[in-house]
Design a protein around this motif. Sequence first.
Motif, mmCIF file in Angstrom:
data_model
loop_
_atom_site.group_PDB
_atom_site.id
_atom_site.type_symbol
_atom_site.label_atom_id
_atom_site.label_comp_id
_atom_site.label_asym_id
_atom_site.label_seq_id
_atom_site.Cartn_x
_atom_site.Cartn_y
_atom_site.Cartn_z
ATOM 1 N N THR A 397 0.821 -1.228 0.000
ATOM 2 C CA THR A 397 0.000 0.000 0.000
ATOM 3 C C THR A 397 0.849 1.270 0.000
ATOM 4 O O THR A 397 0.337 2.348 -0.295
ATOM 5 C CB THR A 397 -0.914 0.031 1.236
ATOM 6 O OG1 THR A 397 -0.102 0.026 2.428
ATOM 7 C CG2 THR A 397 -1.846 -1.173 1.250
ATOM 8 N N LEU A 398 2.128 1.141 0.345
ATOM 9 C CA LEU A 398 3.035 2.297 0.416
ATOM 10 C C LEU A 398 4.294 2.003 -0.384
ATOM 11 O O LEU A 398 5.000 1.035 -0.107
ATOM 12 C CB LEU A 398 3.403 2.597 1.870
ATOM 13 C CG LEU A 398 4.527 3.624 2.108
ATOM 14 C CD1 LEU A 398 4.150 4.992 1.539
ATOM 15 C CD2 LEU A 398 4.856 3.725 3.596
ATOM 16 N N ARG A 417 5.155 1.209 10.901
ATOM 17 C CA ARG A 417 4.027 1.235 9.970
ATOM 18 C C ARG A 417 2.700 0.984 10.687
ATOM 19 O O ARG A 417 2.636 0.279 11.695
ATOM 20 C CB ARG A 417 4.237 0.241 8.829
ATOM 21 C CG ARG A 417 4.154 -1.223 9.181
ATOM 22 C CD ARG A 417 4.582 -2.046 7.955
ATOM 23 N NE ARG A 417 4.318 -3.466 8.106
ATOM 24 C CZ ARG A 417 5.117 -4.319 8.718
ATOM 25 N NH1 ARG A 417 6.253 -3.880 9.260
ATOM 26 N NH2 ARG A 417 4.799 -5.604 8.789
ATOM 27 N N GLN A 421 -0.686 -0.969 6.535
ATOM 28 C CA GLN A 421 0.302 -0.210 5.756
ATOM 29 C C GLN A 421 1.457 -1.152 5.401
ATOM 30 O O GLN A 421 2.298 -1.455 6.236
ATOM 31 C CB GLN A 421 0.808 0.978 6.575
ATOM 32 C CG GLN A 421 1.524 2.049 5.759
ATOM 33 C CD GLN A 421 1.930 3.228 6.640
ATOM 34 O OE1 GLN A 421 2.440 3.052 7.744
ATOM 35 N NE2 GLN A 421 1.696 4.442 6.156
ATOM 36 N N ARG A 474 -1.525 3.121 -2.394
ATOM 37 C CA ARG A 474 -2.299 4.360 -2.252
ATOM 38 C C ARG A 474 -1.410 5.587 -2.016
ATOM 39 O O ARG A 474 -1.818 6.713 -2.268
ATOM 40 C CB ARG A 474 -3.290 4.219 -1.095
ATOM 41 C CG ARG A 474 -4.285 3.079 -1.274
ATOM 42 C CD ARG A 474 -5.364 3.101 -0.199
ATOM 43 N NE ARG A 474 -4.807 2.889 1.134
ATOM 44 C CZ ARG A 474 -4.668 1.686 1.694
ATOM 45 N NH1 ARG A 474 -5.031 0.601 1.022
ATOM 46 N NH2 ARG A 474 -4.172 1.557 2.915
ATOM 47 N N THR A 475 -0.178 5.322 -1.480
ATOM 48 C CA THR A 475 0.701 6.437 -1.099
ATOM 49 C C THR A 475 2.109 6.172 -1.610
ATOM 50 O O THR A 475 2.588 5.029 -1.594
ATOM 51 C CB THR A 475 0.736 6.593 0.433
ATOM 52 O OG1 THR A 475 -0.598 6.693 0.924
ATOM 53 C CG2 THR A 475 1.534 7.818 0.841
ATOM 54 N N ARG A 527 -3.006 8.637 -6.760
ATOM 55 C CA ARG A 527 -2.271 8.286 -5.544
ATOM 56 C C ARG A 527 -1.782 9.567 -4.857
ATOM 57 O O ARG A 527 -1.677 10.630 -5.468
ATOM 58 C CB ARG A 527 -1.056 7.398 -5.869
ATOM 59 C CG ARG A 527 -1.307 6.366 -6.956
ATOM 60 C CD ARG A 527 -2.408 5.351 -6.622
ATOM 61 N NE ARG A 527 -2.744 4.551 -7.784
ATOM 62 C CZ ARG A 527 -2.091 3.458 -8.165
ATOM 63 N NH1 ARG A 527 -1.068 3.019 -7.449
ATOM 64 N NH2 ARG A 527 -2.471 2.801 -9.245
ATOM 65 N N ARG A 528 -1.477 9.425 -3.587
ATOM 66 C CA ARG A 528 -0.964 10.552 -2.804
ATOM 67 C C ARG A 528 0.560 10.477 -2.749
ATOM 68 O O ARG A 528 1.150 9.399 -2.878
ATOM 69 C CB ARG A 528 -1.534 10.515 -1.392
ATOM 70 C CG ARG A 528 -3.065 10.571 -1.342
ATOM 71 C CD ARG A 528 -3.562 10.593 0.086
ATOM 72 N NE ARG A 528 -3.075 9.463 0.845
ATOM 73 C CZ ARG A 528 -2.759 9.487 2.141
ATOM 74 N NH1 ARG A 528 -2.860 10.612 2.830
ATOM 75 N NH2 ARG A 528 -2.343 8.405 2.759
ATOM 76 N N ALA A 635 6.018 6.636 9.873
ATOM 77 C CA ALA A 635 4.986 6.045 9.007
ATOM 78 C C ALA A 635 3.657 6.781 9.158
ATOM 79 O O ALA A 635 2.924 6.995 8.169
ATOM 80 C CB ALA A 635 4.825 4.565 9.330
ATOM 81 N N ARG A 636 3.321 7.180 10.372
ATOM 82 C CA ARG A 636 2.082 7.925 10.596
ATOM 83 C C ARG A 636 2.147 9.292 9.903
ATOM 84 O O ARG A 636 1.156 9.759 9.318
ATOM 85 C CB ARG A 636 1.832 8.091 12.095
ATOM 86 C CG ARG A 636 0.498 8.774 12.426
ATOM 87 C CD ARG A 636 0.293 8.883 13.924
ATOM 88 N NE ARG A 636 0.224 7.565 14.551
ATOM 89 C CZ ARG A 636 -0.872 6.808 14.581
ATOM 90 N NH1 ARG A 636 -1.985 7.239 14.012
ATOM 91 N NH2 ARG A 636 -0.847 5.637 15.189
ATOM 92 N N ASP A 639 1.526 8.913 6.213
ATOM 93 C CA ASP A 639 0.103 8.709 5.922
ATOM 94 C C ASP A 639 -0.685 10.013 6.087
ATOM 95 O O ASP A 639 -1.605 10.301 5.309
ATOM 96 C CB ASP A 639 -0.449 7.625 6.855
ATOM 97 C CG ASP A 639 -1.889 7.285 6.548
ATOM 98 O OD1 ASP A 639 -2.145 6.743 5.451
ATOM 99 O OD2 ASP A 639 -2.756 7.571 7.393
ATOM 100 N N ARG A 640 -0.328 10.810 7.086
ATOM 101 C CA ARG A 640 -1.079 12.024 7.382
ATOM 102 C C ARG A 640 -0.742 13.166 6.436
ATOM 103 O O ARG A 640 -1.633 13.956 6.067
ATOM 104 C CB ARG A 640 -0.797 12.444 8.832
ATOM 105 C CG ARG A 640 -1.538 13.704 9.279
ATOM 106 C CD ARG A 640 -1.388 13.918 10.777
ATOM 107 N NE ARG A 640 0.007 13.994 11.176
ATOM 108 C CZ ARG A 640 0.744 15.116 11.112
ATOM 109 N NH1 ARG A 640 0.199 16.235 10.659
ATOM 110 N NH2 ARG A 640 1.992 15.107 11.521
#
Length: 643
Positions: A397-398, A417, A421, A474-475, A527-528, A635-636, A639-640
């Motif tokens: 996902t990353l 993670r 993730q 996604r990221t 994607r981000r 990792a947070r 995501d943020r």
Amino acid sequence: MTLRQDIQALRGIAVLMVVIYHARLGLLPAGYLGVDIFFVISGFLITSMIRTQIDQDRFSFTEFYFRRAKRLLPAAYTTFTITALIATVLLTSVEFRQFAQQLLGAVTFTANFVLMQQGSYFGGDAELKPLLHTWSLSIEEQYYLLMPAILFFTPRRMWLGVASAALVLSAIACIVIGLWKPQIAFYFFPTRAWELAIGSIGALIIHRGWTARPVEWLFWPAVATLIVLPIHPIGGLHPGADAALACLATLVIILRHHPLSDRPVVRPLAFVGDFSYSLYLIHWPLFAFAMNVWVQTPPTWLKLVLIGTALVLAWLQYRLVEYPVHKAPIRFSWPRVAAALAISASVIAVPYVAIGMGAAPSRYTEERRGNTGLGDACVSDVSYKPGSGCMTRSPPTLLVWGDSYAMHLIPGIVATRLPGQEVVQATKYVCGPLIGVAPVGHFTGSTQNTAWAKGCLAYNNDVLAYLRDTPSIRTVAIASVFKQYLTPAEFHVMRGTPAAEREQASSEAAAIAGLGNTVRAIRALGRRVVVIAPPPALDWDAGLCAERLLRGLPTRGRYADCAVPDDEYHAYRAPVLHFLDRVRTHLDVDVIMLDDALRAGTGYPAIADGRIVYIANGHLSYWGSEYVARRMQLARQIDRRAR
């Protein structure tokens, strides 16, 4: 064989060029060409000796190799043994284990292969290797192993043809392999043999009348070449144009044997040439030990002291060891061969015995090992094809995409993670994640040549294709040092595609354009994306410094506390930090900085909780990566802050 004063003077010039270059005084940017001069001299002298003995019907393989050993081994083994004893108490774990391999290579005449595995001659860690210089001695010894047999078993009428063919084939191999793998071309005997072959051809044609007029015309241009070239090299791959010109100029000077060269004015250089072998052996370990002890670079006064010390020690070794043994009436016998082999084994054993006694603690070797993220297999060479070992779990996902400054983040990202993730690694050394823009090295010894840059362009396209074909991602976290795109004195950039590219000076504008291509492509896929900055660092090996400090080894210099001052970091990284500010404003991408997680007071120490945070070139160790990531919940944050 009677020594010619002009050849001894050439030896003196060659070794002084190398010594001044290795002292890093900035006086001779291409002083390493002294080794190329040595190659031509060695090819000329060894071929002249063998030719004469064959002509006189007195050549003997056993006598030839025994005389070579008597000439070369006493001084070499004296230097190697003393160097090994000093290394035992002065080098850190990684450097000492590498030294043991170097010593094995030096004694077995395979140092060029050993050093080829340990890194580039022009790389940053090369200056820490006490036996780095023995690669050239191994090249010469490999030539000495082959040349007698070639001349002895080849009809005399074919000598020149065989030598010329060897020169051409070796030169072609040098060019082809140099474009593919410059490091192999530098160290590999077949890609260096052409330089010694030039000297051999000189020995075979020196008495032919047709050479007299051309070398007379070319003599002074050849002298000028050897004066100017070390100061103002052409540049590019080495060996390349600079080496070819230096070798040909040396050949012309040898063939000319100018009357001026026998006059007293040349004697000082010839005097240095007399002990040039011992000087070559001794000077580099002194500099390497100083580079290990001093954080960053030793002061100029110390470099000058080391040059003087090397001259004195080399002359003493020449007078007390090298010359007496060389001239001693010692003849070949099998018991002497057995004794020489026993001494060789004893020299090799010194560092291995020391390692067994704890001279290179495995703890520090482990802490300072190269951080390649999920493993060496996940560092791409040409194309991008992620294996199962290069992701934490499928489906990922990353995506972490970048150069070695992305690799070193992955242990920390994995350790912190979030649920669900899953990380996949896409990394290639020096190749930043910039679509349509790749760095091209323009400094001597760079392995990032045009062919490599095309590969970098193709590689990033591969990663983008993988992202397109993997909807679970996604990221995307992008990371690089970015410096290779912002330093026009060292790098150009190639822009375009592998099939239609153009080269230009590196610049912030080109870097913004390349990263902009990447960001837009990622967002076009829905994607981000977020960018992670390189950690604070300066141009010295913080991991080496940290181990020295933790073990109480001698450590000197203004950074002996192994901490990076905040103000100096900002000055050193200014182009990169300015570039990242523009990324935020022009590309609307958030940039995660690691500074706060690493800062202690007014600096960034290389040690935390008694462990090593940094390794070489400003990279985080495996432990350091997890340490930083846990402190900032990396990792947070990815995501943020990705958008």
